[in-house]
Motif scaffolding. Sequence first.
Motif, PDB file in Angstrom:
ATOM      1  N   ILE A 347       0.849  -1.145  -0.229  1.00 63.16           N
ATOM      2  CA  ILE A 347       0.065   0.009   0.026  1.00 63.16           C
ATOM      3  C   ILE A 347       0.834   1.191  -0.054  1.00 63.16           C
ATOM      4  N   MET A 348       0.408   2.302  -0.699  1.00 58.84           N
ATOM      5  CA  MET A 348       1.164   3.585  -0.896  1.00 58.84           C
ATOM      6  C   MET A 348       0.411   4.663   0.156  1.00 58.84           C
ATOM      7  N   LEU A 349       1.114   5.173   1.047  1.00 60.52           N
ATOM      8  CA  LEU A 349       0.502   6.002   1.974  1.00 60.52           C
ATOM      9  C   LEU A 349       0.932   7.538   1.446  1.00 60.52           C
ATOM     10  N   ARG A 350       0.067   8.577   1.426  1.00 63.19           N
ATOM     11  CA  ARG A 350       0.635   9.930   0.902  1.00 63.19           C
ATOM     12  C   ARG A 350      -0.177  10.897   1.954  1.00 63.19           C
ATOM     13  N   THR A 351       0.647  11.891   2.214  1.00 57.07           N
ATOM     14  CA  THR A 351       0.333  13.087   2.973  1.00 57.07           C
ATOM     15  C   THR A 351      -0.287  14.125   2.364  1.00 57.07           C
ATOM     16  N   SER A 352      -1.200  14.899   2.924  1.00 55.55           N
ATOM     17  CA  SER A 352      -1.558  15.951   2.511  1.00 55.55           C
ATOM     18  C   SER A 352      -1.586  16.964   3.825  1.00 55.55           C
ATOM     19  N   VAL A 353      -1.186  18.295   3.639  1.00 49.41           N
ATOM     20  CA  VAL A 353      -1.079  19.404   4.561  1.00 49.41           C
ATOM     21  C   VAL A 353      -1.934  20.693   4.225  1.00 49.41           C
ATOM     22  N   LEU A 354      -2.430  21.001   4.920  1.00 44.35           N
ATOM     23  CA  LEU A 354      -3.345  22.283   4.703  1.00 44.35           C
ATOM     24  C   LEU A 354      -2.985  23.356   5.644  1.00 44.35           C
ATOM     25  N   ASP A 355      -2.746  24.583   5.259  1.00 44.61           N
ATOM     26  CA  ASP A 355      -2.044  25.957   6.008  1.00 44.61           C
ATOM     27  C   ASP A 355      -3.473  26.464   6.328  1.00 44.61           C
ATOM     28  N   ARG A 356      -3.851  26.819   7.539  1.00 47.77           N
ATOM     29  CA  ARG A 356      -4.905  27.371   8.051  1.00 47.77           C
ATOM     30  C   ARG A 356      -4.975  28.965   7.687  1.00 47.77           C
ATOM     31  N   ILE A 357      -3.613  29.406   7.676  1.00 50.83           N
ATOM     32  CA  ILE A 357      -3.599  30.825   7.466  1.00 50.83           C
ATOM     33  C   ILE A 357      -3.655  31.353   6.124  1.00 50.83           C
TER      34      ILE A 357
END
Length: 767
Positions: A347-357
């Motif tokens: 399985i390939m795990l991928r991250t996503s990051v959101l900047d609240r500012i």
Amino acid sequence: MSKRLLMILVAIAAVSTLSAQTPRLDSRHWLVDAQAKSKSEYVFTSFQALNEAINSRHADTLTVYVRPWVYWIDNPNDTTIHRGNPPIGMSITCPVLTIVGLGATPSATVLASQRGQSQGAEGNFTMLDFHCDSLTVSNITFGDYLNVDLDYPLNPSLSRRKKSNTITQAQLAFMSGRTLTATDCRFVSRLNLCPIINADRSTYTRCHFESTDDALNGNATYTDCDFDFYGSRPLYTTNGYGAVFRNCTFNVRHNSPQYFTKQPGTVTVLDCRFNAPADTYVGWTPDVPLWLRCVQSGNTLNGKPLFIDVRNPQTTSNSDSKAYEAARFTGNVSPRRTTVKAGRDTIMLRTSVLDRISHQPTKAESLHWSVEKGYERYATLHPFGSDSCMVIPLNDSNADKHFYIAATSADSLITAASELTVEPSELPVPQFTAEPKLTIANGRVTVSYNLNLNGSSDCSDIRWDRVEPSNHGNSPSTEVAATNYRPLQSYRLRPSDVGSRIRVAIYPKSNRSAKSATPVCVLSRTIKANDIAESFTLETNFSDLPHLDTTSTDDNWSACRYKPADTDAYEWNKDDPGKFATPWYYGHGVYGCRDSIGLLENIQGARLVYKPKAKSYGDMDIVLDVTPAKTAGQGFSSNRMQYMDVYIKYDNRTMTGYGLRILRTLKHGNAVDFQLMSFSRGSATPVSAAVSSTCYRRNCRIRLTYHARLLSASATTDAQPSDPSLPNSVSLSANVAPNSFGDFAIQHTGTTGEGQTMLRHLSVKWQ
């Protein structure tokens, strides 16, 4: 002079001063003033007149000032039933809209409604629906006063008592658009508060909220706000950028554990204060998944340091020293939860990051991937770039392994996780070490067999059929029992089995193998009358039910989806007919029944029938153990004719007989009504008074009997009494006409999920 009177006079003086200040009005600056005498085209005496002008003039950028008063968005004296999906009090469309209250405090200017689910509305009534790219509101109270008194001391004649103590969904506002900014506002309701939700980005500053459950905006930042929690799960879940609370005060007004979400989601709580009954447990969510990561720092409970969700410390990902920086970002690993088999899957795990500012996706540099401590031997990690990791699962044990894989940035500001279940590597289908054998004794047919399991667990699929005695079992058969949980090695004989033979089909399988495609079948001798236990009793925990369909045969189960005529006023969700193989499934529940296993509804309208051997029946006794998913005693998701009927002395073909109805009503939010019913061709008529009780909770035992024209019912629970004003048990009786019917059935018109009722054990006796 009393202190209260003095406060009122001071408030009136302050309001009068502000009210005397007339804002400059023009094509982009309008005024709502209920007492206005001005004929200006920019002055309106109601929000209805304001909204008409917005629509007719196509206003696109507008600031609306509102003088102190109670402005009814929806007429509280209107007895019309509002309908819609959901029903809306008023829709306002303006691309850039600002609404400013001119009172000294937010409570001076009130936008109000007094309507809710099944109380003036069919559906979850919502006072306002804003269609704005940008919406700014300040110094205003938004309130639905269905379950809350409207106290307006500035003009007591405008005060209004709540309509009902029964708490149902009464929502304040939706928004379709980019940004919401709320400052110095009050949001007042109870269930499903919805304080202007669904904007892409929402911020609340110095606002007040009071609610029960499923209430707050899950995609928002709250700063310097205060909350009165009358329910234990104010957020249904969080989405997008999650929920952030900074320097807020939480006043817990109930005596249960305090959670933030009903369904897991990211929450950040920084420098906040909880005021609650002593020993209140504060957690993120009732059922904590391994993937959940939340942020906390500097919080207190009744003045003492608080670590939120101390029972699940892995949920907190950031240190106190960097918590404010960490609150800027929210991270996620996809997939959040998955199951793989060792030796077969990767399985390939991928991250996503959101900047609240910046409100934009961002990249996490130098992520470190790690396996939960103690489980390193069950996964090999191969990072790819800065945001991905391939996982090769490993497991040569005989049990599933359940753990998380975390991704952490070098500065520890971002941590996210994925929850992984690794099934053992596959082994061949186990083989019999000897031929299976059947024995008949004590009213049961039992199959004995041995498999070469090599330490793994037996997960064989065993099915039991009733077969005509001719042709050595090749004639048509009827399935009478099947494996739904553990291998079903025993079948209790029923009167209709006499003269037939019982066949068992075994599909060998271990927890580490596929299921055999070919069963091994064993056929019993012809069943005799003395093989059946005397005074036959149907007894089951529902794990042995056959694969259910609509076919009705003697001494067997059938199931279907059915919508009774008394629910015609309410539309049900139209499930895809192919989505479910059966209206019922056997498994684990949610919420109140999450720690149990039993039979659960798969669709709204699930119906279950047991038809005994065809003959004339006299007295009948039913004992049914159930546990609803709802924990407060309300039983079902809403009061839109959501109920469960338990039928006795019933004929399923003509839908005629007797039963007990368990119904959610408008009378109580923590109880249901129990009532004895007579059924004639599907139409229900009460034969007893309705009794409200809080006993429809954990381990509720329902007993329903018919004896010599007397129909009686009782219900009890081992849950502690929850409301001293209501009984925690039920006893009903009624004299009814005799009949010769003997069918048992259940009809559930409630929704699925958190509206389910788990059937745990059943005993039926006939005479």
